[in-house]
Scaffold this motif. Sequence first.
Motif, mmCIF file in Angstrom:
data_model
loop_
_atom_site.group_PDB
_atom_site.id
_atom_site.type_symbol
_atom_site.label_atom_id
_atom_site.label_comp_id
_atom_site.label_asym_id
_atom_site.label_seq_id
_atom_site.Cartn_x
_atom_site.Cartn_y
_atom_site.Cartn_z
ATOM 1 N N PRO A 7 0.732 -1.111 0.020
ATOM 2 C CA PRO A 7 -0.067 -0.241 -0.009
ATOM 3 C C PRO A 7 0.884 1.397 0.029
ATOM 4 N N GLN A 27 -3.961 7.729 5.194
ATOM 5 C CA GLN A 27 -4.687 7.250 3.953
ATOM 6 C C GLN A 27 -3.621 6.316 2.903
ATOM 7 N N TYR A 28 -3.982 5.299 2.774
ATOM 8 C CA TYR A 28 -3.533 4.629 1.737
ATOM 9 C C TYR A 28 -4.262 4.232 0.582
ATOM 10 N N ARG A 29 -3.469 4.003 -0.607
ATOM 11 C CA ARG A 29 -3.937 3.500 -1.871
ATOM 12 C C ARG A 29 -3.567 1.977 -2.096
ATOM 13 N N LEU A 30 -4.247 1.036 -1.984
ATOM 14 C CA LEU A 30 -3.966 -0.280 -2.339
ATOM 15 C C LEU A 30 -3.665 -0.789 -3.726
ATOM 16 N N SER A 31 -3.265 -1.699 -3.959
ATOM 17 C CA SER A 31 -2.848 -1.997 -5.460
ATOM 18 C C SER A 31 -3.731 -2.050 -6.409
ATOM 19 N N ASP A 32 -5.154 -2.440 -5.772
ATOM 20 C CA ASP A 32 -6.368 -2.454 -6.622
ATOM 21 C C ASP A 32 -6.987 -1.149 -6.953
ATOM 22 N N GLY A 33 -6.403 -0.027 -6.369
ATOM 23 C CA GLY A 33 -6.897 1.403 -6.300
ATOM 24 C C GLY A 33 -7.863 1.889 -5.127
ATOM 25 N N GLN A 34 -8.342 0.961 -4.483
ATOM 26 C CA GLN A 34 -9.016 1.161 -3.297
ATOM 27 C C GLN A 34 -8.291 1.890 -2.294
ATOM 28 N N VAL A 35 -8.838 2.935 -1.660
ATOM 29 C CA VAL A 35 -8.455 4.133 -0.613
ATOM 30 C C VAL A 35 -8.865 3.624 0.763
ATOM 31 N N ILE A 36 -7.849 3.641 1.615
ATOM 32 C CA ILE A 36 -8.490 3.243 3.012
ATOM 33 C C ILE A 36 -7.632 4.345 4.081
ATOM 34 N N GLU A 58 -3.804 12.507 -6.506
ATOM 35 C CA GLU A 58 -4.451 11.414 -7.426
ATOM 36 C C GLU A 58 -4.455 11.824 -8.630
#
Length: 65
Positions: A7, A27-36, A58
Amino acid sequence: MRDEIKPVIIGRVWRDPDCAGEPLAEQYRLSDGQVIVTWSVDPETLRGPVWYQVLEEESGEPSAS
């Protein structure tokens, strides 16, 4: 090239406007584009202003690579 498995931190939330001390959230962006967002404090307990620091802009369009 960025490691797409790990992430990427794209933002932080701070109590201090100078972004000093420990961040309240990241705030993280995951490899699939999801933000958590992961909080180090309960966000319901926050009173007063907080500051958001953008670490990675972004892009408006997904990469074509």
